[in-house]
Design an enzyme around this catalytic site. Structure first.
Site, mmCIF file in Angstrom:
data_model
loop_
_atom_site.group_PDB
_atom_site.id
_atom_site.type_symbol
_atom_site.label_atom_id
_atom_site.label_comp_id
_atom_site.label_asym_id
_atom_site.label_seq_id
_atom_site.Cartn_x
_atom_site.Cartn_y
_atom_site.Cartn_z
ATOM 1 C CB CYS B 87 -0.894 -0.021 1.240
ATOM 2 S SG CYS B 87 -1.862 1.493 1.415
ATOM 3 C CB CYS B 222 -5.904 4.507 -4.993
ATOM 4 S SG CYS B 222 -5.251 2.939 -5.614
#
Lengths: 284, 284
Positions: B87, B222
């Site tokens: 991530c 994101c």
């Protein structure tokens, strides 16, 4: 690195209605609207539906006359920074905080709120009861209807003391997507808007509900909404009931019980949990 | 009162993508899926998109061979408890935590992740850069289209290394309501589904985007999506570009910069903030 200000906090919730609790016994904390919004922001800050500031009533000039009746005052703010009079789930969480932190010792504690003095009771099973006061159904709110997805229902108008439109449905799915407020007609019946509760009767004195809160959208729980629903259900389902009744009300975030006393007070009982304590690093 | 377990935590975010950080240097913390879900629950727990467990790499048998290269390993979990490889926003927040807590002192720090070793850099302005690796556009993803509200666009398929469908639009409002994933046809082009990015070019090497994350819905940010967008934008807008390029990518939660090096690495630079430290009262 930007400067930050360290602010101790506790986080708690009642049936999923959650709060950042700020201990400020001397009444010295002066948070801006932007700081309250940051504290309540679920991605950029701590995250909560609202703020409960815990102040000794004697330090609030506007309410100091209550200091002998209520040692602590619940200064409740909505997540957008605006002032609200009262919050039933918040009052339970506020009482839990007073007990857990040792600030009070009696099981029955009166707290000050902008909506007046409220009695709270710590029950033997750990649940907390709040006396929410009474409710009424003004004639001006009669005969309004709520429409969702081609269906419509007659609404029972309840002032508790904020305005509620309660509709009884066969299936809670009929409430549809409650993101936008279901239209009420005529709108003039609720000049300040309304929380809209959809209620499905599950059994004797047992209902489930979903709620659209005015200006917020669908929420996990609404304390005054649960009280309005129990009040309306008793009058619809057992209009001849006398004395005390207790309704179990299932909300999306859990369950509360609402007892209507013989004198018309609505006592809401339910869980209140503290989930974290810490220090917020408030942007300077 | 129910029993609780006290668990120290820090909360932080990168462009609104937020995390509960758990220091577990010795690798002794064994949280259940339900406990991770509780920590990430925004109403009943602390609230976050995911968990970053900070473990010394030597204490993870599966990754211990990296211990000399990366002192700390980022054990990232999604809010539902599932394991994710990497991530990008989380890696920046993880690096911020290592620096802020004094666990590392060099500005350049390599961290272990399930997606491999990642280099992070603490920049002089406080921002943090993460080397996200390269990207590619496999032939199997060519010629798919994304449809929203009667419109359709050709999608650029990007593997970064998770699958992305990038579409360039005249107006980000064309993305509509991204709660449900926009349909991609043929679905066979993305057998594992895809994140879908809508991109609007604002100026030279400056774009804005909205993203639907696979299995999540629209999000504030994101990291791999921003990288996929910068990669696709360079190829669409300046196919003959050589050497290093830097794109500014505005996401709903803020701004990141993505530099593509001459050797094809994508370096994502952006903010990472710690917003609170405290103790979670995990239900027993």
């Amino acid at each position: 690195m930007a400067m930050t200000r360290e602010l101790p906090f506790v986080k708690g919730h009642g049936t999923g209605n959650d709060f950042v609790i700020l201990a400020d016994p001397e009444g010295r904390l002066d948070l801006s609207e932007a700081q309250i919004q940051w504290l309540c922001d679920r991605h950029f800050g701590i995250g909560a539906d609202g703020i409960l500031r815990v102040v000794r009533t004697e330090h609030l000039p506007e309410f100091a006359e209550w200091a002998d009746l209520a040692e602590y005052f619940m200064d409740y703010r909505n997540g957008d920074g605006s002032i609200a009079e009262m919050c039933g789930n918040g009052a339970r969480v506020f009482a839990r905080y007073l007990h857990a932190s040792g600030l009070v010792t009696d099981s029955e504690v009166v707290i000050g709120t902008r909506g007046g003095l409220r009695t709270t009771i710590l029950n033997a099973d750990g649940s907390i009861t709040v006396d929410m006061g009474g409710a009424s159904s003004p004639a001006s709110m009669a005969e309004a209807v709520v429409r969702v997805g081609g269906r419509q229902w007659e609404a029972t108008g309840v002032v508790a003391p904020n305005p509620h439109a309660v509709v009884f449905v066969e299936d809670l799915d009929h409430a549809g997507d409650l993101l936008a407020g279901p239209p009420i007609e005529p709108a003039s019946a609720y000049p300040d808007g309304a929380n809209v509760e959809f209620v499905h009767v599950l059994g004797s004195r047992h209902v489930e509900m979903r709620v659209h809160e005015r200006g917020v959208g669908e929420t996990l729980s609404c304390g005054t909404g649960a009280c309005a629903v129990a009040w309306a259900a008793r009058r619809r389902l057992e209009p001849d009931a006398e004395g005390e009744t207790t309704y179990r009300v299932d909300v999306p975030g859990g369950t509360v019980e609402v007892t209507e006393t013989a004198t018309g007070s609505l006592l809401m009982t339910g869980p209140a949990e503290l989930v974290a304590r810490g220090t917020a690093l408030l942007p300077g």
